[in-house]
Design a protein around this motif. Sequence first.
Motif, PDB file in Angstrom:
ATOM      1  N   THR A 148       1.042  -1.009   0.023  1.00  0.00           N
ATOM      2  CA  THR A 148       0.089  -0.073  -0.039  1.00  0.00           C
ATOM      3  C   THR A 148       0.940   1.322   0.015  1.00  0.00           C
ATOM      4  O   THR A 148       0.579   2.053  -0.774  1.00  0.00           O
ATOM      5  CB  THR A 148      -0.908   0.009   1.071  1.00  0.00           C
ATOM      6  N   ALA A 149       1.840   1.286   0.875  1.00  0.00           N
ATOM      7  CA  ALA A 149       2.544   2.607   0.953  1.00  0.00           C
ATOM      8  C   ALA A 149       3.427   2.539  -0.442  1.00  0.00           C
ATOM      9  O   ALA A 149       3.601   3.826  -0.901  1.00  0.00           O
ATOM     10  CB  ALA A 149       3.999   2.168   1.900  1.00  0.00           C
TER      11      ALA A 149
ATOM     12  N   GLY B  45       2.212   1.664  -3.374  1.00  0.00           N
ATOM     13  CA  GLY B  45       1.198   2.201  -4.491  1.00  0.00           C
ATOM     14  C   GLY B  45       0.884   3.708  -3.947  1.00  0.00           C
ATOM     15  O   GLY B  45       0.754   4.457  -5.157  1.00  0.00           O
ATOM     16  N   VAL B  46       0.921   4.129  -2.945  1.00  0.00           N
ATOM     17  CA  VAL B  46       0.540   5.392  -2.637  1.00  0.00           C
ATOM     18  C   VAL B  46       1.599   6.436  -3.070  1.00  0.00           C
ATOM     19  O   VAL B  46       1.524   7.476  -3.613  1.00  0.00           O
ATOM     20  CB  VAL B  46       0.236   5.802  -1.012  1.00  0.00           C
ATOM     21  N   ALA B  47       2.770   6.093  -2.644  1.00  0.00           N
ATOM     22  CA  ALA B  47       4.248   6.949  -3.111  1.00  0.00           C
ATOM     23  C   ALA B  47       4.133   7.071  -4.730  1.00  0.00           C
ATOM     24  O   ALA B  47       4.511   8.066  -5.216  1.00  0.00           O
ATOM     25  CB  ALA B  47       5.417   6.095  -2.437  1.00  0.00           C
ATOM     26  N   ALA B  48       3.772   5.782  -5.088  1.00  0.00           N
ATOM     27  CA  ALA B  48       3.990   5.909  -6.736  1.00  0.00           C
ATOM     28  C   ALA B  48       2.882   6.868  -7.198  1.00  0.00           C
ATOM     29  O   ALA B  48       3.109   7.367  -8.533  1.00  0.00           O
ATOM     30  CB  ALA B  48       3.710   4.542  -7.389  1.00  0.00           C
ATOM     31  N   LEU B  49       1.847   7.180  -6.653  1.00  0.00           N
ATOM     32  CA  LEU B  49       0.951   8.438  -7.256  1.00  0.00           C
ATOM     33  C   LEU B  49       1.644   9.674  -7.184  1.00  0.00           C
ATOM     34  O   LEU B  49       1.015  10.459  -7.941  1.00  0.00           O
ATOM     35  CB  LEU B  49      -0.127   8.433  -6.346  1.00  0.00           C
ATOM     36  N   GLY B  50       2.681  10.016  -6.276  1.00  0.00           N
ATOM     37  CA  GLY B  50       3.294  11.414  -6.498  1.00  0.00           C
ATOM     38  C   GLY B  50       2.151  12.523  -6.007  1.00  0.00           C
ATOM     39  O   GLY B  50       2.400  13.533  -6.265  1.00  0.00           O
ATOM     40  N   LEU B  51       1.305  12.281  -4.979  1.00  0.00           N
ATOM     41  CA  LEU B  51       0.431  12.937  -4.732  1.00  0.00           C
ATOM     42  C   LEU B  51       1.016  14.343  -3.983  1.00  0.00           C
ATOM     43  O   LEU B  51       1.550  14.063  -2.858  1.00  0.00           O
ATOM     44  CB  LEU B  51      -0.993  12.671  -3.882  1.00  0.00           C
ATOM     45  N   PRO B  52       0.599  15.574  -4.215  1.00  0.00           N
ATOM     46  CA  PRO B  52       1.277  16.755  -3.254  1.00  0.00           C
ATOM     47  C   PRO B  52       0.689  16.544  -2.147  1.00  0.00           C
ATOM     48  O   PRO B  52      -0.629  16.326  -1.667  1.00  0.00           O
ATOM     49  CB  PRO B  52       0.788  17.960  -4.028  1.00  0.00           C
ATOM     50  N   GLY B  53       1.416  16.702  -1.042  1.00  0.00           N
ATOM     51  CA  GLY B  53       0.830  16.752   0.530  1.00  0.00           C
ATOM     52  C   GLY B  53       0.524  15.284   0.865  1.00  0.00           C
ATOM     53  O   GLY B  53       0.092  15.108   2.065  1.00  0.00           O
ATOM     54  N   VAL B  54       0.977  14.346   0.288  1.00  0.00           N
ATOM     55  CA  VAL B  54       1.044  12.976   0.739  1.00  0.00           C
ATOM     56  C   VAL B  54       2.155  12.320   0.762  1.00  0.00           C
ATOM     57  O   VAL B  54       2.944  12.315  -0.179  1.00  0.00           O
ATOM     58  CB  VAL B  54      -0.022  12.235  -0.259  1.00  0.00           C
ATOM     59  N   ALA B  55       2.746  11.821   1.636  1.00  0.00           N
ATOM     60  CA  ALA B  55       3.900  10.877   1.724  1.00  0.00           C
ATOM     61  C   ALA B  55       3.529   9.461   2.259  1.00  0.00           C
ATOM     62  O   ALA B  55       2.962   9.542   3.174  1.00  0.00           O
ATOM     63  CB  ALA B  55       4.919  11.480   2.897  1.00  0.00           C
ATOM     64  N   ALA B  56       4.290   8.527   1.787  1.00  0.00           N
ATOM     65  CA  ALA B  56       3.965   7.191   2.164  1.00  0.00           C
ATOM     66  C   ALA B  56       5.495   6.412   2.463  1.00  0.00           C
ATOM     67  O   ALA B  56       6.413   6.650   1.749  1.00  0.00           O
ATOM     68  CB  ALA B  56       3.395   6.391   1.035  1.00  0.00           C
ATOM     69  N   TYR B  57       5.271   5.708   3.579  1.00  0.00           N
ATOM     70  CA  TYR B  57       6.536   5.059   3.980  1.00  0.00           C
ATOM     71  C   TYR B  57       6.318   3.446   4.089  1.00  0.00           C
ATOM     72  O   TYR B  57       5.372   3.001   4.912  1.00  0.00           O
ATOM     73  CB  TYR B  57       7.338   5.327   5.285  1.00  0.00           C
ATOM     74  N   ASP B  58       7.266   2.690   3.607  1.00  0.00           N
ATOM     75  CA  ASP B  58       7.275   1.087   3.753  1.00  0.00           C
ATOM     76  C   ASP B  58       8.044   0.935   5.281  1.00  0.00           C
ATOM     77  O   ASP B  58       9.262   1.168   5.236  1.00  0.00           O
ATOM     78  CB  ASP B  58       8.028   0.524   2.501  1.00  0.00           C
ATOM     79  N   CYS B  59       7.424   0.782   6.381  1.00  0.00           N
ATOM     80  CA  CYS B  59       7.852   0.555   7.621  1.00  0.00           C
ATOM     81  C   CYS B  59       8.530  -0.965   7.976  1.00  0.00           C
ATOM     82  O   CYS B  59       9.275  -1.182   8.733  1.00  0.00           O
ATOM     83  CB  CYS B  59       6.933   0.933   8.677  1.00  0.00           C
ATOM     84  N   GLY B  60       8.337  -1.606   7.125  1.00  0.00           N
ATOM     85  CA  GLY B  60       8.527  -3.138   7.321  1.00  0.00           C
ATOM     86  C   GLY B  60       8.012  -3.571   8.639  1.00  0.00           C
ATOM     87  O   GLY B  60       6.830  -3.319   8.843  1.00  0.00           O
ATOM     88  N   THR B  61       8.678  -4.271   9.344  1.00  0.00           N
ATOM     89  CA  THR B  61       8.196  -4.611  10.712  1.00  0.00           C
ATOM     90  C   THR B  61       8.847  -4.052  11.890  1.00  0.00           C
ATOM     91  O   THR B  61       8.623  -4.473  13.030  1.00  0.00           O
ATOM     92  CB  THR B  61       8.851  -6.242  10.807  1.00  0.00           C
ATOM     93  N   ALA B  62       9.201  -2.769  11.605  1.00  0.00           N
ATOM     94  CA  ALA B  62       9.738  -1.713  12.597  1.00  0.00           C
ATOM     95  C   ALA B  62       9.025  -0.435  12.532  1.00  0.00           C
ATOM     96  O   ALA B  62       9.703   0.647  12.145  1.00  0.00           O
ATOM     97  CB  ALA B  62      11.060  -1.918  12.742  1.00  0.00           C
ATOM     98  N   PRO B  63       7.696  -0.300  12.531  1.00  0.00           N
ATOM     99  CA  PRO B  63       7.060   0.971  12.467  1.00  0.00           C
ATOM    100  C   PRO B  63       7.673   2.086  13.654  1.00  0.00           C
ATOM    101  O   PRO B  63       7.353   3.335  13.112  1.00  0.00           O
ATOM    102  CB  PRO B  63       5.768   0.783  12.579  1.00  0.00           C
ATOM    103  N   GLU B  64       8.043   1.482  14.606  1.00  0.00           N
ATOM    104  CA  GLU B  64       8.555   2.584  15.405  1.00  0.00           C
ATOM    105  C   GLU B  64       9.849   3.556  15.029  1.00  0.00           C
ATOM    106  O   GLU B  64       9.979   4.452  15.523  1.00  0.00           O
ATOM    107  CB  GLU B  64       9.070   1.800  16.616  1.00  0.00           C
ATOM    108  N   ASN B  65      10.358   2.640  13.947  1.00  0.00           N
ATOM    109  CA  ASN B  65      11.417   3.605  13.464  1.00  0.00           C
ATOM    110  C   ASN B  65      11.315   4.771  12.666  1.00  0.00           C
ATOM    111  O   ASN B  65      12.180   5.476  12.219  1.00  0.00           O
ATOM    112  CB  ASN B  65      12.408   2.778  12.522  1.00  0.00           C
TER     113      ASN B  65
END
Length: 149
Positions: free
Chosen positions: A21-22, A24-44
């Motif tokens: 999902t991250a 897919g959202v990043a590939a959209l390049g939407l202004p004001g939207v950032a997406a991150y693949d956190c893997g198994t460590a979202p706390e990072n």
Amino acid sequence: MIVVLGVGNSLHGDDGAGPATAAGVAALGLPGVAAYDCGTAPENFTGVVRRAAPDLLVIVDAAEMGLPAGSVRRIPAERICDTAIGTHMLALSHLVRFLADAAGRIVVVGVQPFWMGEREGLSAEVERGVAEVVRCVREGDLERIGVMG
């Protein structure tokens, strides 16, 4: 500003729903939207979220909800523990509590997995679920995703 955090392990089949999902959202390049693949460590990624101070934080993860594979639901904060698959370092309930003051609103979205095990790639059902979440972010309409009952 919207921040999307995709949580999960892409090497474990449908547990890769969040990272997909991250991406897919990043590939959209939407202004004001950032997406991150956190893997198994979202706390990072808590520092990233705090610096961005988004109006909306969307956390996407595979979630056992007892629904057909690929089903997508918004998960209320009090139900997050009921859906945990447990492949990440920090429970999402703790992450949501920790970031509660860092975003205007936090929405946790679960995608029901079909198969999780040691293999790459998503099932067709989960790919459709991921596409639905990406579409809802693109259209700014997360309310279209039903709430887990």
